[in-house]
Design an enzyme around this catalytic site. Structure first.
Site, PDB file in Angstrom:
ATOM      1  CD  GLU A 192      10.117  13.021  10.632  1.00  0.00           C
ATOM      2  OE1 GLU A 192       9.112  12.344  10.901  1.00  0.00           O
ATOM      3  OE2 GLU A 192      11.101  12.554  10.029  1.00  0.00           O
ATOM      4  N   GLY A 218       7.337   5.393   7.635  1.00  0.00           N
ATOM      5  CA  GLY A 218       6.452   6.548   7.776  1.00  0.00           C
ATOM      6  C   GLY A 218       6.669   7.213   9.122  1.00  0.00           C
ATOM      7  CB  CYS A 264      12.925   9.530   7.481  1.00  0.00           C
ATOM      8  SG  CYS A 264      13.777   8.346   6.467  1.00  0.00           S
ATOM      9  CD  GLU A 269      13.703   4.181   7.194  1.00  0.00           C
ATOM     10  OE1 GLU A 269      13.427   3.939   6.013  1.00  0.00           O
ATOM     11  OE2 GLU A 269      14.159   5.269   7.579  1.00  0.00           O
ATOM     12  CD  GLU A 318      -2.933   8.559   2.347  1.00  0.00           C
ATOM     13  OE1 GLU A 318      -2.147   7.603   2.216  1.00  0.00           O
ATOM     14  OE2 GLU A 318      -3.364   8.938   3.445  1.00  0.00           O
ATOM     15  CB  THR A 345       1.533   6.104  11.076  1.00  0.00           C
ATOM     16  OG1 THR A 345       0.843   7.338  10.853  1.00  0.00           O
ATOM     17  CG2 THR A 345       0.849   5.006  10.306  1.00  0.00           C
ATOM     18  N   GLY A 346       3.550   4.555  13.099  1.00  0.00           N
ATOM     19  CA  GLY A 346       4.291   3.350  13.514  1.00  0.00           C
ATOM     20  C   GLY A 346       3.753   2.812  14.833  1.00  0.00           C
ATOM     21  CE  LYS A 352      -1.898   2.828   2.574  1.00  0.00           C
ATOM     22  NZ  LYS A 352      -1.883   4.109   1.841  1.00  0.00           N
TER      23      LYS A 352
HETATM   24  P1  ADP Z   1       2.821  10.969   6.760  1.00  0.00           P
HETATM   25  O1  ADP Z   1       2.488  11.604   8.074  1.00  0.00           O
HETATM   26  O2  ADP Z   1       4.226  11.095   6.352  1.00  0.00           O
HETATM   27  O3  ADP Z   1       1.820  11.109   5.668  1.00  0.00           O
HETATM   28  P2  ADP Z   1       2.069   8.378   7.672  1.00  0.00           P
HETATM   29  O4  ADP Z   1       2.984   7.668   8.571  1.00  0.00           O
HETATM   30  O5  ADP Z   1       0.761   8.830   8.209  1.00  0.00           O
HETATM   31  O6  ADP Z   1       2.925   9.485   7.037  1.00  0.00           O
HETATM   32  O7  ADP Z   1       1.761   7.527   6.386  1.00  0.00           O
HETATM   33  C1  ADP Z   1       2.630   6.614   5.787  1.00  0.00           C
HETATM   34  C2  ADP Z   1       1.803   5.489   5.213  1.00  0.00           C
HETATM   35  O8  ADP Z   1       1.052   4.885   6.256  1.00  0.00           O
HETATM   36  C3  ADP Z   1       0.794   5.913   4.172  1.00  0.00           C
HETATM   37  O9  ADP Z   1       0.745   4.910   3.173  1.00  0.00           O
HETATM   38  C4  ADP Z   1      -0.516   5.958   4.964  1.00  0.00           C
HETATM   39  O10 ADP Z   1      -1.668   5.779   4.184  1.00  0.00           O
HETATM   40  C5  ADP Z   1      -0.324   4.798   5.901  1.00  0.00           C
HETATM   41  N1  ADP Z   1      -1.108   4.842   7.145  1.00  0.00           N
HETATM   42  C6  ADP Z   1      -1.587   5.933   7.805  1.00  0.00           C
HETATM   43  N2  ADP Z   1      -2.233   5.560   8.930  1.00  0.00           N
HETATM   44  C7  ADP Z   1      -2.154   4.204   9.004  1.00  0.00           C
HETATM   45  C8  ADP Z   1      -2.594   3.215   9.952  1.00  0.00           C
HETATM   46  N3  ADP Z   1      -3.250   3.554  11.055  1.00  0.00           N
HETATM   47  N4  ADP Z   1      -2.317   1.923   9.697  1.00  0.00           N
HETATM   48  C9  ADP Z   1      -1.628   1.566   8.601  1.00  0.00           C
HETATM   49  N5  ADP Z   1      -1.189   2.445   7.673  1.00  0.00           N
HETATM   50  C10 ADP Z   1      -1.431   3.742   7.872  1.00  0.00           C
END
Ligand code: ADP
Length: 487
Positions: free
Chosen positions: A384, A227, A283, A249, A178, A231-232, A175
């Site tokens: 960040e 990412g 990053c 990462e 977006e 979100t991690g 995935k």
């Molecule tokens: P940024 O803040 O840099 O946009 P994110 O860490 O939110 O980065 O996003 C990185 C990826 O993680 C994207 O592909 C996003 O759609 C996906 N993502 C965002 N939220 C979630 C989640 N809760 N679970 C899994 N993937 C997610």
């Protein structure tokens, strides 16, 4: 407007079952580039089923390893053949300068080739024991790997995540972010053309909820994510429900430390690069500049002059050095941090706003921005930002440089500028970071592993260590003679 970017499921381009779509936007113009299939849990379910089926059938994982390697190498050839077209697509989807986007196609190709070589390096070990017994351990693919990627290096990350996972025999559901789905759809088609069988690599487009559905699917045995740290954390929480293996990462707030004994011309060039490459959306960006006090005034003055001379412009122009940031939302975030820096009492010494050229009016451009007099309690020094904003702090001596550098929740990377080998070696020992660059920020060689320390990551990437990341261990004890276990 380009046509339509589909999912890629079981070897075919597929719309969403719901028929839902979203727009992918050109950050340099603010215009729609394409409609993209918006996947939900039903589409994730289809993709994971296809991946699982292919894994169980063995049409990919039971190919002789050199053959898997050859096919990954073939993907590299196809990427190179389509390099101009892919570079253009990537540049318009990300806003990065065309030259850089095209160079990244080559990086993705090299990653595929490197991972192709890993296919043959998955080995086992025989453990000597009593006569008549045979004990061996080996690495096996997990099964279905869920790969989730951000928007800053889409094609490179698509290759980075999927190539080693595929090389060792897993099936993958990818995935992409977006904001930047377009090159991933082409990548999946090229993988199919190169002979990676249906179901071995699947792509589902969508947002955070789509990613979350992939993490939650019980058949996905391993998650690899690049990412933000927030979100991690969310992914770890979800994965904890099934004790799922997770490779992360995450973010950084990397120090870039300039000692007075350094070659200051090189340090200046490298500082501009580490702070502002990819418009600061990296990053490992060196977003905290630590300057030894005796050279700080002069260095900062020269840095501001050079930052103001950087070309912020349309990605297609050959002299553009900084394209837009990825989205309007991201630009607003950067602007909020700039306002915060001012509120917190830092001194804005360069940039701080949007460029004034009329041709950049509709895109999400920001000027390279430098704050001086930053202290480590300020949020612009701790969080960040992911944009072209540099925070500058002075230090008096090596101990203070180390203390400031390590005063961070993150530990991804650090750069040191010095001419003294003893100092360089001491800094490698003392800095809390997964990568320490001395006089060469952002060098990354695919054959060299790395991992983030502290809240910057979990698990190793690249190198032959990637084999460990995408396989788990199985031990086998065999005995054909002697007493079996008895009560
Ligand atoms: P940024 O803040 O840099 O946009 P994110 O860490 O939110 O980065 O996003 C990185 C990826 O993680 C994207 O592909 C996003 O759609 C996906 N993502 C965002 N939220 C979630 C989640 N809760 N679970 C899994 N993937 C997610």
């Amino acid at each position: 407007m380009r046509a339509f970017a589909s999912h890629f499921i079981d070897g075919r381009a597929e719309p969403s079952l719901s028929q839902k779509t979203f727009a992918s936007i050109d950050p340099a113009t603010g215009k729609d580039l394409a409609q993209v299939a918006h996947g939900d849990s039903a589409d994730v379910d289809r993709a994971v089923s296809a991946a699982m089926h292919t894994f169980n059938e063995g049409t990919w994982r039971h190919l002789p390893p050199p053959e898997r390697g050859r096919r990954l190498g073939r993907v590299a050839e196809l990427l190179r053949e389509r390099s101009d077209e892919l570079g253009e697509l990537e540049s318009s989807d990300t806003g990065k300068p065309l030259i850089n986007a095209t160079a990244e196609v080559e990086q993705a190709a090299t990653l595929m080739e490197y991972a192709g070589g890993l296919a043959e390096q998955v080995r086992g070990v025989v453990h000597p024991d009593v006569p008549g017994s045979f004990i061996h351990s080996r690495r096996e693919p997990y099964g279905v790997v869920g790969a989730i990627a951000p928007w800053n290096y889409p094609l490179v990350l698509a290759a980075w995540k999927t190539a080693p996972a595929l090389a060792v025999g897993n099936s993958v559901v990818l995935k992409m972010a977006e904001q930047t789905p377009l090159s991933t759809s082409v990548f999946a088609q090229l993988c199919a053309e190169a002979g990676i069988p249906a179901g071995a690599l699947n792509v589902v487009h969508g947002d955070g909820a789509t990613g979350a559905a992939l993490v939650a699917d019980p058949r996905v045995a391993k998650i690899t994510f690049t990412g933000s740290t927030d979100t991690g954390r969310a992914i770890l929480r979800e994965a904890a429900k099934r004790v799922k293996s997770v490779h992360l990462e995450l973010g950084g707030k990397s120090p870039n430390i300039v000692f007075a004994d350094a070659d200051l011309d090189r340090a200046l060039k490298g500082t501009l690069f580490t702070a502002f490459a990819n418009s600061g959306q990296l990053c490992t960006a060196g977003t905290r500049l630590l300057l030894e006090a005796s050279i700080a005034d002069e260095f900062l003055e020269r840095l501001c002059e050079r930052a103001e001379a950087l070309m912020v412009g349309l990605p297609q122009r050959l002299n553009t050095q900084l394209g837009p940031v990825i989205s309007d939302q991201q630009r607003q975030r950067v602007e909020r941090y700039i306002a915060l820096g001012l509120e917190e009492g830092a001194s804005l010494v360069s940039g701080g706003g949007r460029p004034s050229e009329p041709e950049l009016r509709d895109g999400f451009f920001m000027l390279p921005t430098i704050f001086a007099d930053v202290t480590m309690d300020m949020r612009i020094a701790r969080e960040e930002i992911f944009g072209p904003v540099l925070a500058v702090t002075r230090f008096e001596n090596e101990d203070e440089a180390v203390r400031l550098a390590n005063d961070s929740d993150y530990g991804l990377a650090a750069t040191v500028w010095t001419s003294r080998l003893d100092r360089a070696m001491a800094m490698v020992d003392r800095l809390e970071a997964g990568i320490v660059w001395t006089n060469c920020p952002h060098r990354l060689a695919w054959q060299v592993p790395y991992e983030g320390h502290k809240q910057s990551g979990l698990g190793e990437d690249l190198g032959t260590e990637a084999i460990g990341t995408y396989t788990h261990l199985k031990v086998s004890y065999m005995q054909f003679a002697g007493d079996p276990a008895s009560l």
